[in-house]
Design an enzyme around this catalytic site. Sequence first.
Site, PDB file in Angstrom:
ATOM      1  N   ASN A 504      31.952 -37.350  10.717  1.00 28.17           N
ATOM      2  CA  ASN A 504      31.334 -38.704  11.031  1.00 28.17           C
ATOM      3  C   ASN A 504      30.796 -39.012   9.404  1.00 28.17           C
ATOM      4  O   ASN A 504      29.713 -38.660   9.149  1.00 28.17           O
ATOM      5  CB  ASN A 504      30.094 -38.584  12.087  1.00 28.17           C
ATOM      6  CG  ASN A 504      29.689 -39.971  12.282  1.00 28.17           C
ATOM      7  OD1 ASN A 504      29.738 -40.894  11.588  1.00 28.17           O
ATOM      8  ND2 ASN A 504      29.098 -40.037  13.482  1.00 28.17           N
ATOM      9  N   ASP A 505      31.345 -39.806   8.853  1.00 28.21           N
ATOM     10  CA  ASP A 505      31.099 -40.235   7.214  1.00 28.21           C
ATOM     11  C   ASP A 505      29.568 -40.943   7.559  1.00 28.21           C
ATOM     12  O   ASP A 505      29.133 -41.119   6.326  1.00 28.21           O
ATOM     13  CB  ASP A 505      32.148 -41.258   7.000  1.00 28.21           C
ATOM     14  CG  ASP A 505      33.266 -40.620   6.410  1.00 28.21           C
ATOM     15  OD1 ASP A 505      33.214 -39.521   5.884  1.00 28.21           O
ATOM     16  OD2 ASP A 505      34.432 -41.194   6.659  1.00 28.21           O
ATOM     17  N   CYS A 506      29.122 -41.357   8.701  1.00 31.80           N
ATOM     18  CA  CYS A 506      27.945 -42.153   8.762  1.00 31.80           C
ATOM     19  C   CYS A 506      26.684 -41.376   9.176  1.00 31.80           C
ATOM     20  O   CYS A 506      25.952 -41.798   9.324  1.00 31.80           O
ATOM     21  CB  CYS A 506      28.431 -43.336   9.675  1.00 31.80           C
ATOM     22  SG  CYS A 506      29.609 -44.329   9.124  1.00 31.80           S
ATOM     23  N   ASN A 508      24.743 -39.274   7.803  1.00 29.54           N
ATOM     24  CA  ASN A 508      24.265 -38.933   6.477  1.00 29.54           C
ATOM     25  C   ASN A 508      22.885 -38.377   6.617  1.00 29.54           C
ATOM     26  O   ASN A 508      21.831 -38.970   6.396  1.00 29.54           O
ATOM     27  CB  ASN A 508      24.239 -40.160   5.385  1.00 29.54           C
ATOM     28  CG  ASN A 508      25.440 -41.137   5.829  1.00 29.54           C
ATOM     29  OD1 ASN A 508      25.378 -42.108   6.109  1.00 29.54           O
ATOM     30  ND2 ASN A 508      26.574 -40.476   5.553  1.00 29.54           N
TER      31      ASN A 508
END
Length: 830
Positions: A504-506, A508
């Site tokens: 999940n690149d998001c 963070n």
Amino acid sequence: MENKNFGYFDDKNREFVITNPATPFPWINYLGNEDFFGLISNTGGGYDFYKDAKFRRITRYRYNGVPMDNGGRYFYINDNGTVWNPGWKPCKTPLDSYECRHGMNYTRITGSKNGIEASVLFFVPLKTWAEIQKVTLNNTTSEKKTIKLFSFAEWCLWNAATDMENFQRNWSTGEVEIDGATIYHKTEYKERRNHYAYYTVTNAKINGYDTDRESFIGLYNEFADPQCVMAGKPSNSLAHGWSPIASHYIEVELAPGESKDFIFMLGYVENAQEEKFSAEDIERKKNGTLISSQDSDVTLVNKAKAKALIEKFSTVEAVDAAFAELAQMWDALLDKYVVKSDDERLNRMVNIWSQYQCMITFNFSRSASFFESGVGRGMGFRDSNQDLVGFVHQIPSRARERIIDIASTQFPDGGCYHQYQPLTKHGNNDIGGGFNDDPCWLIFGTVAYIKETGDFSILQEPVPFDNEPGTEVSLMEHLRISFNHVVENLGPHMLPLIGRADWNDCLNLNCFSWDPNESFQTTENNSEGSKAESLMIAGLFVVTGKDYVELCKQIGDNAEAERAQKCIDSMVEAVKKHGWDGEWYLRAYDFYGNKIGSNECEEGKIFIESQGFCTMAGIGLEEGMVDKAIDSCKKYLDCEHGMVLNNPAYTTYHVEMGEISSYPAGYKENAGIFCHNNPWVIIGETVAGRGNDAWELFRKISPMYLKDQALHKVEPYVNCQMVAGKDAAKPGEGKNSWLTGTAAWMWLTVSQYLLGVKPTYDGLMIDPCLDSSIKEYSVKRILRGTEYDITVKNPNGNQKGVKSITVDGVAIKGNVIMATPGKHVVEVVM
Ligand code: BGC
Ligand code: NOJ
């Protein structure tokens, strides 16, 4: 006929047929399958590029224009003052008929008006750096017709990014040459570029041309009313800077019932330094048969390669033969896995569209679609490893090459560049690394390749680090350090540290960004001293770690297998101890060590990724965790269109979580239906033997079962990345079609886990998980040259469990059919 509104499937021809040009969004297709590519919408919009959509953009396209889908390959017909396009756009003159057929790497658009039918077939012949556009004009009236045909393409000044921003330079650099029917685009050719492009008519003379956009269209006109077309007369313009284009003008006479073919070709050529320029053309320029925007004679383009190709495709027969070759290639590609069942949608997906989309995602990663502009992203490390799993059975050698390319960008400590550029194959410094799931995917991709091919030699390939010559170690060593990268980066709960982000690149967890001008993916990564751990990586590690152990055993490295198994066992224990929330698996621990994806949280109580991977890994299966987690997914994440990523959606910004909480509820990674990770849950359901649940979710995610094309908005023949979730304004609305990991995962899910035909090191494992209504189907599978004709019978409507298997009439033990040469008839009873 279904899908009446905008189109329907023509399975026999492997086409989706669009019958109304005003689709809810441009519905596109891809041309070319190696090196030279095109994107084409159902009205002819889109562009071409060579290998890299950023650095070698051949024609110009305007993303997010008004109207949408502006610019492309346009043919204009001026029939006695009535101006129209076979693809309806850009003039949007009402047509008497319209049809767009998107097929396997080709598109055929046909329109008719006032008794003229114009059909254009767009495709890229195999191993050819050019797009062919075969235009067929047919006079269906009983009178003679004289019509004026104009072609149109707008050149991109090679670098798609600077092309749309650096006008102080661009508007002075454009250069062309005109040689008979061929218009050459040679901007920057005299200096550092070794390439040019051309647009030509191979089988006819032209009656005029234009190469300067302003002269052709007019400064205050539009694609919809180019002044030359409207006036029925080309201006024979010569571009000097500004925006060079290529337009041919042909006067066509058609007797009643007569039909004529014109072959247009748009190509790309590279010349070696010593062969760049053409001395012989200097004479031709002097005597006026060649026209060039450049004054100097010594820089005329060497046209030999273009001319050879033009010659090659100068007859309709040659073009038709090349088109037939393309179809044959697809016959062969799609023959490796063929299902026959009484569900025509399943057959359509498995036998055609899923495999096609897998080839496309393999080729483009996330670089060029109508949602990815081609300038933002190269090839993803994790993305490409997943994509090749969906593609490896089609052309294993290309998957092999891809694995080596990807591994060559890895760092000595197992970390990875998150992306690399397809043209240079080097890691992309702008994005950098630190996404701690990345290394695991290399194991995932390599294992799939070996299981498909039996080619263990790939493990001995010398592969460098960060493309640095002299640093080569074996690919197997890369796999070892990939495995170790997780083991060496564990957090306080002995769970994997997340780094910059995981799948999940998001999510963070270490960026803490308050600055709207920075990207969440590239801003500071405060991983140092962070306690942020990922349960998604934990599950992924167990899944791919088991593969690694099995691989070590296969090559006889039992000591390494044993060591690795211990690491996996510890991870399983850590998940059970610190990663279980009572009803589902936690998602993560944040920077401070607080839980994410827990019932204790106010929002984001449950996430799909860890449910998917931890159930797939079977963590806590005996203790009932897998079943509980799936029940929770159904309870909290599921909706009419699939499972959302998290629930409840975040409604406020959480600086400690990053981009995920920047999205409005129901979209993208904040509770959108991320199609990519729905198959993970489906596979988890098959692990638990829950066939009915698995098929139910499968049918929600596969576009073949779509109920409402208008609501879905994007192409109904391929998966999109995200469908708006239950918290969104318009649940069910799709976005970001074509280039998504969903393609490979849906393929893997349906081919290996639902229909249950799974390559192993030894041969084929048969392990279906079925909806109880499925009573029988057959699969033809070609693996390593052997053909297996498998019939599965499920008389009692079971969901899982093979009772008996016979191979060529002889019963076998277990459910793995050994790979022996020839052709085998396999009968399976559940
Ligand atoms: C998107 C992600 C994507 C990331 C990478 C984010 O804005 O939501 O899906 O992977 O950008 O650029
Ligand atoms: C799209 C990216 O391509 C993929 O790598 C990522 O896993 C998903 N977005 C989820 O963030």
